[in-house]
Structure formats: structure tokens, C-alpha cells
Design an enzyme around this catalytic site. Structure first.
Site, PDB file in Angstrom:
ATOM      1  N   ASP A   5       0.840  -1.202   0.000  1.00 31.59           N
ATOM      2  CA  ASP A   5       0.000   0.000   0.000  1.00 31.59           C
ATOM      3  C   ASP A   5       0.873   1.249   0.000  1.00 31.59           C
ATOM      4  OD1 ASP A   5      -2.356   1.381  -0.128  1.00 31.59           O
ATOM      5  OD2 ASP A   5      -2.782   1.276   2.011  1.00 31.59           O
ATOM      6  N   LYS A  43       1.877   4.665  -1.021  1.00 30.13           N
ATOM      7  CA  LYS A  43       1.226   5.864  -1.565  1.00 30.13           C
ATOM      8  C   LYS A  43       1.762   7.052  -0.788  1.00 30.13           C
ATOM      9  CE  LYS A  43      -2.745   4.914   1.391  1.00 30.13           C
ATOM     10  NZ  LYS A  43      -4.156   4.622   1.444  1.00 30.13           N
TER      11      LYS A  43
END
Lengths: 712, 182
Positions: free
Chosen positions: A225, A227
Site C-alpha cells: 500500500d 502511496k
């Protein structure tokens, strides 16, 4: 992915569509399968009411399964944890609450998918501020606990200056928590924009992000994940330091953790759509490896450079889940430089990067584009093998060395190009084919006409020169450049054709007729591409050559005249166009006879010129005759017959014979549909030529609108 | 109860016969447990299938864990379905003199709470199994053995995501089936 049954596939596809689009989809997908359609329609209708039908009630100990000996040891949280689900939401989650006797919650600093993050004060053994992550109450305890356990184990494995440390963890009143190093940082993108970092500075900051991820990968942990909000920049002694946080959906490759991190309930899609790799964007995303992180790093770098991820959230928001996943899996993102150059916010993006807009797009083009696009390859075997490999290429760029990334190979690009631009490629291939025919025709003509002893030799030399000319047209005509560098392929072709035309003026082929034939072909091609002025020049030369060498009644000469007429018509040289078409009509009638298809084409061309000259009444009889004759020669369903008919129908409306026009129009439309299908351009043309819907203009447009001429 | 343990181990090793032999043993144990429980409960109380299955597991196998437990749950789910549906049939036969009452529309959501509903569900599930056998098995595991999606996925040998998708599909299929039968 386990294969779907037809009902399953159709149902989920339909459910992902807006309700209004479902009937059309079902009609298509279930053609001939009424039973299937019925089942799916019934299920769709039941959707709003199904509620929690058959779902285990959350308050009953359905999750007592946690009491069972679990296949893998999750003993840390064990049985007591099962009760955590029944915990009232938010218990113990307020400022001042003390976790595990030593962490006092101060303020919430984040809300994740499975819990909240608090700034907390640790009192012993040392006094300091930490981040405490508390699992949200009321979630499926088993799933969350497994993930939580995975996260804790994963984090415990890692020790890297660019990864936020995990300090402690455990259970508090049946709710799991863990304690992390408190990172006082801002998302990397925000940091870069606020400080107006140049692309180079951004790249320098990006390298340690890769190194942190590499460290995790070496410990068998995939972040999954990555980001901006999980990649923070904190200042230590005024120096920016990267801190990667929240390995919240981390999964240890090959470890016992695997099973715990995949189930996110229906859909099972873990991650943030914009940063999700194609292989993550499936309903069965078990097959994820370190290269998925490389992809997400690519998206991050993309955003750092171009200001937004390749698929922006605004774009994705408009789409349903299935569509989002499809985009991520299948759509080729624009290159960063392209994205940037088409961004409305280019000036502000450039300002944030301390660079002039033009310079910025230029800077990104080539190497940086390649580096980013390599990380974003749909096929992960084409990505950087490792995060370090990615970082190394960025460093190579920074130090001015040749980068490993390169534009994809010609064959690969061609494949992708064909996939993207079917129509254009077909058009280009046609041009190529025409030119090839030109060479063959030229050499054939040469062979026939050259009776001299040096025939063979001359032929070989000319063939070589024709080929050389042909090559100059296609040399380095890079389809991949079409969208990025040199404008549309059409423009590139036109430029090359012009260059070839200039070359031809020097008579490199040594044979006027061969030159004429090349000029003719280049002229027709340029006309087809919409460059009528160039076409006029070339076709006039070709016509002169043909008439001189072969005589005015030669077919090639007449073709050249006809196309020359078309080119003048395109340029609104009405008088000249009319004269040329009248001329070629007279010649063809005399040479080929009044019923020859070519004669009929000329007759219609001439009729079109009459209509432009406000003489539709003179045009109608010519067209009527042409229609009758062409029907006799080629049949009623021939495309040109249909074209004459729809043009005539339209013209009849203009000369006051509306009823006849309508009748002919309806008939033609029906024929076109039956013979060519509803989507064929001729059919659409026939439909739009209905006098009722088409207001008469005295100057029918050439290439669009109601009046259509035959294509060259 | 070493028999069950042995059969489970054999089933885990791929012995199909062992898996088949397992069912009657599990069924017997569950039926005994269910009978005792039903006698103790007030009439109308529905059995907690999940609790029964787990109790049976502990009684037959103890708290040891091994690979074969998936087979146990597969068998237990099927056994539990038979037991519950048989019991429901007996109850409805007594109550309506053989004329079974269809569950009204507004009670579908609580289909499991009444004997009539359970019989309806059982029949719908049988029809579902004819077209989607794997997904019907998933419903059995979830509904009659109280397994979570992830656990049922492991038993069926599919990913949790696939099982979740199947579950969504099955719920809708069965709901529509029961509703349209009205």
C-alpha cells in the site's frame, strides 16, 4: 483466479454497471440464453433487499470459530481476542485513555481501514511521544487480528532508518494495539510541492524510499500500500528523512502470514486504486510479489514528477469497482511528460517544481519517461526486478549515465501501437501497400517498356532507387512517437511524402514515367490524408507526364485527372474542378464507353460539381442515369450503387422531388443495413442523407455531412 | 475416538473412501449432541449449529490440530444440514398435519429461525447445488457449520476472495429463489 461460471461472470459484470446500462448489457451477454438472463435479472432485482440474508448475526458467537484450534498459530491474540468483536465501538478510545498502563492517548492523527492512530505519551520506561494504533472495534475480529498480527510480525522484522520502527504491541481490554515510532512528517508529495523541489531534488528524495522498500523485501515483507500518505518526510536536524509507515496490509512472502492478509471480504481487493498494480487489481490477488511494490513506487515517482498519478482519483471515482480494476489492469497510462503537457495545471505544477513549463516537460521526456514507464509495466516481468534496481536507474539518470530503461523494443511497441490505434494502423498500412504497389508497378512498367540491351541493369538500378525512396518515407517512422513527439501519424506521413516528392523532382529514378507514377501515388496518398494543395502539385505533374508519355486517353492519365479534380474541389477551386471532371467524363465516355464503372464515377463527380455550382436540376438526370447503369453493372447492393442512391435521394429533396427522395432514401437505407450492416459508414451516410433530416446546403461539404463522394 | 482422527488423517492424505466414511461418524456424534441439546432447550429454540459442530470436534478429536480438520468441517456441515432439516421437517409435520406453510415474504430474512423456513432453504439450496455445486457447498459450510468465509475457502481449496464472491452470489441467488417462490 478460479474460473467463474457464466451466471457468476454475467452477474458481477452487470452489477458493476449503472442500472440504466444493465438491460443492454444483458441483452448482449445473454443472447440466446434466456435462462441465464432470467437468473441474473432476478438476482439483480433482489440486490436492494437481500440485506444480511444468511449472514451470521454479528452479536451471536458465530466467530466462536476463533475458539477452534487455528491452522496457524495466532496464539498471541488467541481466544480472548474473539471477544474483541463484541467490544463496543470506540471503547477506550478517547483522549486521556491509558493503554496498557503506559501510553496515554493524546490526539487522533489518523484513521486507517482497520483502526485509528493516536499520538500518545509514553510514561515509562522513558517519557516520549509515540504513535499508537488501535484496532477498530466491531470489525471481523479474526480477519483484523490476523492482519494485525501480520503487521506486527512484519514490522518487528524490519530495522531501517527509513522505516518507522515498531516499539511495542499487545492487547488492551481485548483490543489489539501497537506502538510505533511517531513520525512528525508530511506526505512526500506535499513536502516536495511546498518546498518547490526541482525534479532532480525529488528524484534524490525518491531513492531512499526505494531503499526502504528494498529492505522490507529482503525481510520477506511486501508493503502493498505504497502511496504518498504512507511515505512521509520528516526533518531531522533540518535534513529531510524519508519514513515509510503503515505496513498495514503487509504480507510476508512465503510465511505463515500469507493467509491472514488476503481476505478483505467481498472483492478481496486490498490497496488504494490509483497505486494498485495490475496484478493486485483482481478479485483474487493472491499472486502478489515484490514487483507489485515496484509498480506502486513507479506510481509514486510518476506523481512526484507529473503532479498526479497516471489514473487520477477523479477519473477513477466516476467508475465502478470492476471498471476501476479493468483500467488498472488494461489501460496503458500516458507517459509522465504527456500527462504533464496536457495538464490544465501545468503552470502551477511547473512552479511547484521550480522549473519552466516547457523545460519541465522536456526534462521528463525520454529517460525519465522510460524509467517511470518501466516501473509501470503491466507485465511485471518487464518491470525493474527489485526496488534497488529501480533506485539504481534513477541514480544513473542523476549522475548522467545511460539508464537501463529504454523505450520498448520495436516489435513490442508495434504490438502495443496496433492495439491502441487499430484504425490509424490500417490506414497507414493501406498507404504503405499503395506505395509498394507503386514500386512493383513501376518496375513492371519499366520491364515492359525498356527494350534496350541494358534493360536488366537499368531495372535493377531503378528498383533500388525506388526502394530507397520508399525507405526514406518509412525510415524511423516511429509509431510510438505518434502520440508523444511528432504529432499524429497523419502529419508524419504527410511530411515524409512531401520529402519524397521533393526528392522525386531531382528525377532519381531516371525514368519520367516511373517518377510520374510515384508522384501520382504520393499525390493520391496526400489527398487521402487531407493535404490537397500538395496533392494538386503532384497530381498535376503526374498527369502531365502520363499525357505526354502515354497519351491523353490513357487510363492512368485519366485517373490522374480525376484525382486532380478532386483535389481542386477540396480546395474550393470550383471552376477548375468542374472543368477537370467534365474533361475526364468526356474522355472516359469516349474511351471506356458510357456504361463503364469508371465513367459512372466521373459522371457522379461531375454531377457533384454541378450541384456546387447551384445547378442541382442539371445534376439529377446525370445521377439517375448513373444509378441505373451502375445498378445494372454492379448490382443494387454494391457500395457505390448505394452511394449514388443516397446522394441522389438527397438531391431530389433539393429540387422539390421530396417524396421521391424520401422513398429512395428509405429504400437505400434498408439496403445498406441489410447489405453492409447498421454500423457501416455507408449506412450511416444513407441515414443522414434522408432529406427530412438534412437541410440542403448549396455547398455540400466534401468529407463529411450529407454529401459523400467515393473515397480515392 | 481414534477412528475419526485416523480417517481425517487418511482423508487429508487424499483417501476418498476415508472422507466418505467420515460422514456417518460425524453425523452420529452430531445427532446425539443435537438430541441432548434439543431435549434440554425450550420448544421453538433453534439449535446453534456452530456451537454443536465445534463441540463435536472437541469430542471426536480433542484440541489437537492437523491438516485433516477441513474434511471434518465439510462432513460436519453436511451432517448438520441433515440433522437440522430433518428436525424441522418433523416439527412442521406435527404442527401442520403434513401441510407445510410457506414462509411469508417478510420472514425470508429470518428464514433460519423457523422450521418452515429451514425446509424452504434446504430445498432452495438443493436446487442451487444442481447449478452451482461449489457455491452450494460454501453455503453449507457457512450456514450449517458456522465457518467464516476464509475457513470455508480453505475447505473448498479456493482463495478467500473467490469464496467471498461466491458467498455474495449464493446469498443473492437463494434470496431471489425464496422470494420468487412466494
Amino acid at each position: 483466479m478460479t474460473e467463474m461460471t457464466p451466471a457468476e461472470a454475467v452477474f458481477f459484470a452487470a452489477a458493476a454497471l449503472p442500472p440504466a446500462e444493465r438491460p443492454a448489457y444483458l441483452a448482449r451477454a445473454c443472447a440466446g440464453r434466456d435462462d441465464l438472463r432470467q437468473v441474473v435479472e432476478r438476482m439483480l432485482a433482489a440486490q436492494p433487499e437481500v440485506g444480511d440474508f444468511l449472514e451470521p448475526p454479528p452479536s451471536t458467537p458465530a466467530d466462536a470459530t476463533a475458539d477452534l484450534p487455528a491452522p496457524d498459530a495466532t496464539a498471541t491474540f488467541g481466544t480472548a481476542a474473539a471477544e474483541a468483536t463484541v467490544d463496543r465501538p470506540g471503547r477506550g478510545e478517547e483522549s486521556g485513555a491509558v493503554i496498557a498502563g503506559k501510553y496515554t492517548l493524546v490526539e487522533p492523527i489518523g484513521e486507517g481501514g482497520m483502526g485509528s492512530v493516536w499520538r500518545a505519551k509514553q510514561t515509562e520506561p522513558v517519557k516520549r511521544f509515540v504513535a499508537v494504533k488501535l484496532i477498530k472495534a466491531g470489525m471481523d475480529s479474526k480477519q483484523v487480528l490476523a492482519r494485525f498480527e501480520a503487521e506486527r510480525q512484519a514490522l518487528a522484522l524490519m530495522d531501517h532508518p527509513n522505516i518507522a520502527k515498531v516499539l511495542d504491541g499487545g492487547l488492551h481490554e481485548y483490543r489489539p494495539y501497537f506502538v510505533m515510532e511517531l513520525v512528525k512528517g508530511v506526505p512526500i508529495t506535499e513536502y516536495c510541492d511546498v518546498r518547490k523541489l526541482t525534479p532532480r531534488q525529488r528524484l534524490e528524495l525518491f531513492v531512499p524510499v526505494c531503499q526502504a522498500i528494498q529492505h522490507a523485501h529482503q525481510k520477506g515483507v511486501i508493503h502493498r500500500d505504497i502511496k504518498p500518505s504512507n511515505v512521509l518526510i520528516a526533518l531531522y536536524d533540518d535534513k529531510p528523512v524519508v519514513k515509510v509507515i503503515d505496513f498495514g496490509v503487509a504480507k510476508a512472502t512465503g510465511g505463515a502470514l500469507t493467509e491472514h492478509t488476503i481476505d478483505t471480504g467481498f472483492g478481496g481487493v486490498v490497496g488504494t486504486p490509483q497505486y494498485m498494480s495490475p496484478e493486485q487489481a483482481t478479485f483474487n490477488n493472491l499472486d502478489i510479489d515484490t514487483r507489485s511494490d515496484v509498480y506502486a513506487l513507479g506510481v509514486l515517482l510518476y506523481e512526484l514528477l507529473a503532479g498526479s498519478p497516471p489514473f487520477s482519483s477523479a477519473d477513477l471515482k466516476k467508475k465502478g469497482l470492476l471498471e476501476i480494476l479493468r483500467v488498472v489492469r488494461e489501460e496503458e497510462p500516458p507517459r509522465p511528460s504527456t500527462k504533464l503537457s496536457t495538464a490544465d495545471a501545468l503552470p502551477s505544477l511547473s512552479a511547484n517544481r521550480g522549473t519552466e513549463p516547457k523545460k519541465l516537460t522536456g526534462l521528463l521526456r525520454n529517460e525519465l519517461d522510460w524509467i517511470v514507464m518501466k516501473a509501470l509495466e503491466k507485465d511485471r516481468t518487464r518491470r525493474y526486478e527489485t526496488a534497488n534496481g529501480f533506485a539504481a536507474d534513477v541514480q544513473r539518470y542523476l549522475s548522467g549515465e545511460a539508464v537501463q530503461a529504454h523505450p520498448p523494443s520495436r516489435g513490442y511497441r508495434l504490438k502495443k501501437f496496433v492495439r491502441r490505434n487499430k484504425g490509424q494502423v490500417v490506414a497507414a498500412s493501406l498507404v504503405f501497400f499503395v506505395l509498394l504497389l507503386g514500386v512493383v508497378g513501376t518496375t513492371y512498367g519499366l520491364w515492359r517498356s525498356d527494350r534496350a540491351a541494358r534493360r536488366e541493369e537499368a531495372r535493377a538500378a531503378q528498383l533500388e532507387r525506388s526502394n530507397g525512396l520508399l525507405k526514406s518515407v518509412f525510415k524511423t517512422l516511429d509509431p510510438h512517437d505518434a502520440d508523444a513527439v511528432a504529432g499524429p501519424l497523419r502529419v508524419q506521413f504527410a511530411r515524409r511524402f512531401r520529402e519524397a516528392a521533393v526528392e522525386l523532382d531531382g528525377d532519381p529514378l531516371g525514368d519520367p514515367l516511373a517518377v510520374g507514377r510515384m508522384q501520382y501515388l504520393l499525390g493520391v496518398s496526400l489527398l487521402g490524408l487531407g493535404y490537397s494543395e500538395d496533392a494538386v502539385q503532384l497530381l498535376a505533374k503526374a498527369r502531365d507526364t502520363f499525357e505526354r508519355e502515354l497519351g491523353a486517353d490513357n487510363e492512368e492519365a485519366m485517373h490522374a485527372v480525376a484525382y486532380l479534380g478532386d483535389a481542386h474541389a477540396d480546395l474550393a477551386h470550383d471552376a477548375e474542378a468542374e472543368r477537370l471532371h467534365a474533361d475526364v467524363l468526356a474522355r472516359r465516355t469516349r474511351v471506356l464507353g458510357p456504361e463503364h464503372p469508371d465513367t459512372l464515377v466521373s459522371q457522379c463527380d461531375y454531377a457533384a460539381e454541378l450541384i456546387r455550382a447551384h445547378r442541382p436540376k442539371d445534376a439529377v438526370p446525370l445521377m439517375e442515369v448513373a444509378l441505373t447503369r451502375h445498378t445494372a453493372a454492379k448490382g443494387r447492393d454494391h457500395t457505390f450503387t448505394l452511394l449514388i442512391a443516397s446522394n441522389l435521394a438527397h438531391t431530389l429533396g433539393a429540387v422539390g422531388r421530396r417524396e421521391e427522395g424520401l422513398k429512395l432514401s428509405a429504400e437505400t437505407l434498408a439496403r445498406s443495413r441489410a447489405a453492409l450492416g447498421p454500423a457501416h459508414p455507408r449506412t450511416i451516410n444513407a441515414a443522414s442523407s434522408t432529406p427530412r433530416y438534412c437541410t440542403w446546403t448549396t455547398r455540400p461539404r466534401r468529407r463529411s455531412g450529407c454529401w459523400k463522394r467515393r473515397s480515392p | 475416538m481414534p477412528d475419526v482422527t485416523r480417517l481425517l488423517a487418511a482423508a487429508a492424505a487424499g483417501n476418498r473412501q476415508a472422507a466418505a466414511d467420515l460422514l456417518p461418524l460425524v453425523y452420529d456424534e452430531l445427532r446425539k449432541l443435537a438430541a441432548a441439546r434439543m431435549a434440554a432447550e425450550s420448544p421453538g429454540h433453534t439449535l446453534d449449529a456452530t456451537a454443536l459442530v465445534h463441540e463435536a470436534y472437541l469430542r471426536l478429536i480433542g484440541d489437537q490440530q492437523f491438516d485433516g480438520r477441513n474434511h471434518f468441517f465439510a462432513a460436519a456441515a453436511e451432517a448438520m444440514r441433515r440433522i437440522l432439516v430433518d428436525a424441522a421437517r418433523r416439527k412442521t409435520a406435527v404442527r401442520h398435519g403434513g401441510e407445510r406453510r410457506r414462509v411469508p415474504l417478510d420472514e425470508i430474512h429470518r428464514v433460519a429461525e423457523s422450521p418452515d423456513g429451514l425446509v424452504d432453504l434446504d430445498e432452495a439450496l438443493t436446487r442451487f447445488a444442481a447449478v452451482e455445486p461449489q457455491k452450494a457447498k460454501l453455503v453449507e459450510l457457512r450456514f450449517f457449520a458456522g465457518m467464516s468465509v476464509a475457513e470455508a475457502a480453505a475447505v473448498l481449496g479456493v482463495s478467500a476472495a473467490t469464496a467471498a464472491r461466491w458467498w455474495e452470489f449464493a446469498r443473492l441467488w437463494l434470496f431471489a429463489e425464496l422470494r420468487d417462490a412466494k
